[in-house]
Motif scaffolding. Sequence first.
Motif, PDB file in Angstrom:
ATOM      1  N   GLU A 162      -7.510 -25.398  59.293  1.00  0.00           N
ATOM      2  CA  GLU A 162      -8.158 -26.715  59.200  1.00  0.00           C
ATOM      3  C   GLU A 162      -8.995 -26.850  57.933  1.00  0.00           C
ATOM      4  O   GLU A 162      -9.151 -27.932  57.388  1.00  0.00           O
ATOM      5  N   LYS A 163      -9.529 -25.721  57.502  1.00  0.00           N
ATOM      6  CA  LYS A 163     -10.477 -25.774  56.385  1.00  0.00           C
ATOM      7  C   LYS A 163      -9.795 -25.594  55.027  1.00  0.00           C
ATOM      8  O   LYS A 163     -10.270 -26.097  54.002  1.00  0.00           O
ATOM      9  N   HIS A 164      -8.715 -24.841  55.023  1.00  0.00           N
ATOM     10  CA  HIS A 164      -8.049 -24.504  53.764  1.00  0.00           C
ATOM     11  C   HIS A 164      -6.569 -24.859  53.871  1.00  0.00           C
ATOM     12  O   HIS A 164      -6.025 -24.915  54.960  1.00  0.00           O
ATOM     13  N   GLN A 165      -5.955 -25.064  52.722  1.00  0.00           N
ATOM     14  CA  GLN A 165      -4.529 -25.425  52.751  1.00  0.00           C
ATOM     15  C   GLN A 165      -3.699 -24.163  52.887  1.00  0.00           C
ATOM     16  O   GLN A 165      -3.500 -23.447  51.911  1.00  0.00           O
ATOM     17  N   ILE A 166      -3.238 -23.913  54.088  1.00  0.00           N
ATOM     18  CA  ILE A 166      -2.451 -22.716  54.344  1.00  0.00           C
ATOM     19  C   ILE A 166      -0.993 -23.130  54.516  1.00  0.00           C
ATOM     20  O   ILE A 166      -0.690 -24.074  55.252  1.00  0.00           O
ATOM     21  N   ASP A 167      -0.148 -22.413  53.838  1.00  0.00           N
ATOM     22  CA  ASP A 167       1.293 -22.673  53.924  1.00  0.00           C
ATOM     23  C   ASP A 167       1.934 -21.376  54.382  1.00  0.00           C
ATOM     24  O   ASP A 167       2.030 -20.402  53.616  1.00  0.00           O
ATOM     25  N   ILE A 217       0.093 -15.294  53.773  1.00  0.00           N
ATOM     26  CA  ILE A 217       0.283 -14.091  54.593  1.00  0.00           C
ATOM     27  C   ILE A 217      -0.789 -14.006  55.674  1.00  0.00           C
ATOM     28  O   ILE A 217      -1.967 -14.306  55.410  1.00  0.00           O
ATOM     29  N   PHE A 218      -0.374 -13.576  56.850  1.00  0.00           N
ATOM     30  CA  PHE A 218      -1.311 -13.313  57.939  1.00  0.00           C
ATOM     31  C   PHE A 218      -1.322 -11.818  58.243  1.00  0.00           C
ATOM     32  O   PHE A 218      -0.260 -11.178  58.340  1.00  0.00           O
ATOM     33  N   ILE A 219      -2.544 -11.294  58.406  1.00  0.00           N
ATOM     34  CA  ILE A 219      -2.722  -9.913  58.868  1.00  0.00           C
ATOM     35  C   ILE A 219      -3.709  -9.957  60.027  1.00  0.00           C
ATOM     36  O   ILE A 219      -4.836 -10.447  59.859  1.00  0.00           O
ATOM     37  N   GLY A 220      -3.301  -9.457  61.172  1.00  0.00           N
ATOM     38  CA  GLY A 220      -4.176  -9.446  62.338  1.00  0.00           C
ATOM     39  C   GLY A 220      -4.742  -8.054  62.584  1.00  0.00           C
ATOM     40  O   GLY A 220      -4.455  -7.102  61.850  1.00  0.00           O
ATOM     41  N   HIS A 221      -5.516  -7.963  63.632  1.00  0.00           N
ATOM     42  CA  HIS A 221      -6.022  -6.644  64.016  1.00  0.00           C
ATOM     43  C   HIS A 221      -4.846  -5.822  64.524  1.00  0.00           C
ATOM     44  O   HIS A 221      -4.061  -6.289  65.337  1.00  0.00           O
ATOM     45  N   GLN A 222      -4.740  -4.630  64.030  1.00  0.00           N
ATOM     46  CA  GLN A 222      -3.576  -3.787  64.326  1.00  0.00           C
ATOM     47  C   GLN A 222      -3.744  -3.045  65.648  1.00  0.00           C
ATOM     48  O   GLN A 222      -3.789  -1.811  65.696  1.00  0.00           O
ATOM     49  N   ALA A 223      -3.847  -3.810  66.721  1.00  0.00           N
ATOM     50  CA  ALA A 223      -4.079  -3.195  68.030  1.00  0.00           C
ATOM     51  C   ALA A 223      -2.785  -3.030  68.811  1.00  0.00           C
ATOM     52  O   ALA A 223      -2.598  -2.054  69.534  1.00  0.00           O
ATOM     53  N   ASN A 224      -1.869  -4.000  68.628  1.00  0.00           N
ATOM     54  CA  ASN A 224      -0.762  -4.090  69.573  1.00  0.00           C
ATOM     55  C   ASN A 224       0.250  -5.063  68.984  1.00  0.00           C
ATOM     56  O   ASN A 224      -0.081  -6.220  68.715  1.00  0.00           O
ATOM     57  N   ALA A 225       1.467  -4.589  68.747  1.00  0.00           N
ATOM     58  CA  ALA A 225       2.469  -5.436  68.087  1.00  0.00           C
ATOM     59  C   ALA A 225       2.881  -6.609  68.962  1.00  0.00           C
ATOM     60  O   ALA A 225       3.215  -7.687  68.463  1.00  0.00           O
ATOM     61  N   ILE A 227       0.605 -14.102  68.763  1.00  0.00           N
ATOM     62  CA  ILE A 227      -0.234 -14.862  67.824  1.00  0.00           C
ATOM     63  C   ILE A 227       0.633 -15.566  66.785  1.00  0.00           C
ATOM     64  O   ILE A 227       0.467 -16.766  66.506  1.00  0.00           O
ATOM     65  N   THR A 228       1.544 -14.829  66.192  1.00  0.00           N
ATOM     66  CA  THR A 228       2.355 -15.438  65.124  1.00  0.00           C
ATOM     67  C   THR A 228       3.286 -16.506  65.687  1.00  0.00           C
ATOM     68  O   THR A 228       3.543 -17.520  65.023  1.00  0.00           O
ATOM     69  N   ASN A 229       3.757 -16.320  66.911  1.00  0.00           N
ATOM     70  CA  ASN A 229       4.583 -17.362  67.540  1.00  0.00           C
ATOM     71  C   ASN A 229       3.768 -18.626  67.762  1.00  0.00           C
ATOM     72  O   ASN A 229       4.253 -19.739  67.549  1.00  0.00           O
ATOM     73  N   ASN A 230       2.534 -18.430  68.183  1.00  0.00           N
ATOM     74  CA  ASN A 230       1.665 -19.588  68.453  1.00  0.00           C
ATOM     75  C   ASN A 230       1.433 -20.415  67.190  1.00  0.00           C
ATOM     76  O   ASN A 230       1.396 -21.651  67.243  1.00  0.00           O
ATOM     77  N   ARG A 231       1.293 -19.744  66.052  1.00  0.00           N
ATOM     78  CA  ARG A 231       0.983 -20.444  64.802  1.00  0.00           C
ATOM     79  C   ARG A 231       2.206 -20.642  63.914  1.00  0.00           C
ATOM     80  O   ARG A 231       2.065 -21.070  62.773  1.00  0.00           O
ATOM     81  N   ASP A 232       3.368 -20.343  64.437  1.00  0.00           N
ATOM     82  CA  ASP A 232       4.619 -20.495  63.664  1.00  0.00           C
ATOM     83  C   ASP A 232       4.546 -19.741  62.337  1.00  0.00           C
ATOM     84  O   ASP A 232       4.915 -20.289  61.279  1.00  0.00           O
ATOM     85  N   ILE A 233       4.096 -18.536  62.397  1.00  0.00           N
ATOM     86  CA  ILE A 233       4.052 -17.703  61.192  1.00  0.00           C
ATOM     87  C   ILE A 233       5.323 -16.850  61.188  1.00  0.00           C
ATOM     88  O   ILE A 233       5.544 -16.054  62.103  1.00  0.00           O
ATOM     89  N   PRO A 234       6.175 -17.019  60.184  1.00  0.00           N
ATOM     90  CA  PRO A 234       7.423 -16.236  60.173  1.00  0.00           C
ATOM     91  C   PRO A 234       7.147 -14.750  59.956  1.00  0.00           C
ATOM     92  O   PRO A 234       6.127 -14.376  59.359  1.00  0.00           O
ATOM     93  N   ASP A 235       8.056 -13.935  60.425  1.00  0.00           N
ATOM     94  CA  ASP A 235       7.882 -12.475  60.295  1.00  0.00           C
ATOM     95  C   ASP A 235       7.699 -12.054  58.847  1.00  0.00           C
ATOM     96  O   ASP A 235       6.969 -11.106  58.555  1.00  0.00           O
ATOM     97  N   THR A 236       8.380 -12.763  57.947  1.00  0.00           N
ATOM     98  CA  THR A 236       8.293 -12.395  56.534  1.00  0.00           C
ATOM     99  C   THR A 236       6.883 -12.585  55.980  1.00  0.00           C
ATOM    100  O   THR A 236       6.513 -11.973  54.978  1.00  0.00           O
ATOM    101  N   ASN A 237       6.106 -13.428  56.644  1.00  0.00           N
ATOM    102  CA  ASN A 237       4.743 -13.706  56.162  1.00  0.00           C
ATOM    103  C   ASN A 237       3.691 -13.102  57.087  1.00  0.00           C
ATOM    104  O   ASN A 237       2.514 -13.466  57.021  1.00  0.00           O
ATOM    105  N   HIS A 238       4.123 -12.199  57.912  1.00  0.00           N
ATOM    106  CA  HIS A 238       3.217 -11.470  58.797  1.00  0.00           C
ATOM    107  C   HIS A 238       3.326 -10.002  58.451  1.00  0.00           C
ATOM    108  O   HIS A 238       4.364  -9.381  58.633  1.00  0.00           O
ATOM    109  N   TRP A 239       2.272  -9.462  57.899  1.00  0.00           N
ATOM    110  CA  TRP A 239       2.253  -8.047  57.531  1.00  0.00           C
ATOM    111  C   TRP A 239       1.545  -7.247  58.617  1.00  0.00           C
ATOM    112  O   TRP A 239       0.492  -7.661  59.117  1.00  0.00           O
TER     113      TRP A 239
END
Lengths: 327, 292
Positions: free
Chosen positions: A242-247, A252-260, A266-278
């Motif tokens: 909402e605050k920044h222009q994210i495409d 790239i999105f990086i989450g807490h590495q607790a559980n794949a 999370i990435t499904n909820n925000r429509d983040i493709p696997d290629t942009n999820h590290w």
Amino acid sequence: MFSILGMGHAHPQGKIDNKFLEDLQTGTSEQWILEKIGIITRRTTLPLDYIRDTRNSDPRLALEVASMTPTDLGVLACEMALEKAGVRASQIGMIMCNGCTPRTTSPSEVQGIARRLGLENIPAFEVFTACPVFALHIDFLRNYRADELPEFILGVSTATLTQKVNYNDRSDGAIWGDGAAAWVISTKEIGKLKVVDSYYMADPTRCHSVVVDTFGFFHQDGRAVRDFSVRQTVRLIKQIEEKHQIDWTRDIFIGHQANATMLSQITNNRDIPDTNHWQNVTNVGNQAGAGAPAVLSMHWDQIKPKQKILVAVVGAGLSWGSALFEA
Amino acid sequence: MGAGIKNRYSTLSMQYLNETGNQEVIKAKDNLVCSATDLAVSACQKALDLAEIKAEEVGLILGGNATPVETTPSEAQRVGERLGLKTIAYDLFCDTQNFFLFLDVLSRWDESRIPKYVLCVTSNVPTQRVNYQSRVESYYFGDAAAAMVLSTSVTGKARLLDCYYNTVVKSHSNIKLGIFSHVSLDHEGAKTAIESETMNLIDMAEKRSKIDFKQTKFIGEQLDAEVLNAIARHYGLNEENIWGNLERCAYCLSSSQMCVLAERWESLQAGDKILSVGAGIGSGRGFAFIEV
């Protein structure tokens, strides 16, 4: 304006795979682990024979048999970060650490790392919140008046949480890996990643949902933490969107590495493709505060100009935070 | 040993202590009359009362504990839990000089990013790590917690005139707190280091601010009365201006100096100036110069 000039990571050589955990006969299976946690291997400082024979029932013994200490890992990560940043250790004006599994509290983890790096006569202290520490460290530094910070700052998170696992527990053993990550930040020099935004918050009323006993083991209210983590990470991402222009085709999105599995939700909820999820949890395990920054370090050479990188992390405390960078 | 310590408080059950001498550090946590967080919460509640604010007005909790029974969550988060707070909370920790670290860090922040009220708390229970068959460590250590409420926007009883924190990382530390082991203290090395390093810091403080040593109250490292007296003689400090609690409380790591100030809080008079210096034990060192 802050920049990250370089990052580093370190993981021990030892690997615990799902077959090993299944063979411990604690009631877990490779299938269950992959479905629920999504981790294939995790790195450990513990000899596999030791785990097999003792289940780490007495964590005091882990200290005697471990191949590396958290300080060893922290130093390696720092050295990598310094090299990538093109900064000598002697140029560092401040060092902050998040030591989740210290072997001593005096000297503290940061002091042990500082001594090994030859850092003398600079402020060295712990800024500690376990898992979301990368966001905390960035937000913490942004609190300072510009002229009050040295030119180069070193941050590090290190933990050997496999040494705090009771391998009789079917789920805890599947989660944790050992690792460290470090970052060199400059207040003056423009680096590969500019810090655009940061945020940190906590709800201490729930802090005993995730516990590491000093003399014992890790334990958590897994389901409650998992659900909270997913919801809160999604909220953090939405806040930034909402605050920044994210495409998400570029950024790239990086989450807490607790559980794949959680990260997929999370990435499904925000429509983040696997290629942009590290991520690295699949092959390294949950490295607590080192997880997300280690991912960024491991992908350092893949960062593209103009790319935004969002690190959104939720974990122990319960605490959560985000840091947005732009290349 | 002539350090001037007569008593020390302990969170350990006396029965446990008498029966075992705390030979196995990991058993201490199951034989307590209260915990480090109990002490911390009590200190925080007192600080909040004296500040005349409610816990829910606190926007940031900074904590520190060199002797935690849990490495996660942080002490700040444990305190927040007990106070029922949903607020920013994390540990800002150095082994023995948390008082000065809190002040130094906050004094460097942009005021617009500091919440109206910040709660800083340090709680240390080294007696839980003492081998009571050891002549040295059993003598020197006591348990304590201390807390302070800080604000950059509300005028309080005392204001910070100057402060300093730094770390000198040495190859040999005169105090060691291992996770599964008893605390060890090189008390002779510490005494020598406290005296020389404290004087260096006092000289630094004096260069930066005009300090009237005849009037200024002094709080030094609460380890050894002979050392404090030597420092006092060197600077011509009046005996009544040397504030301390080591006789009653022994050495409580980071909590000591804040405790001394807290104990004197209600008797502070307008115009009082207090110089608190911590150095010589562990890697941190610092000072705070405060005016009432």
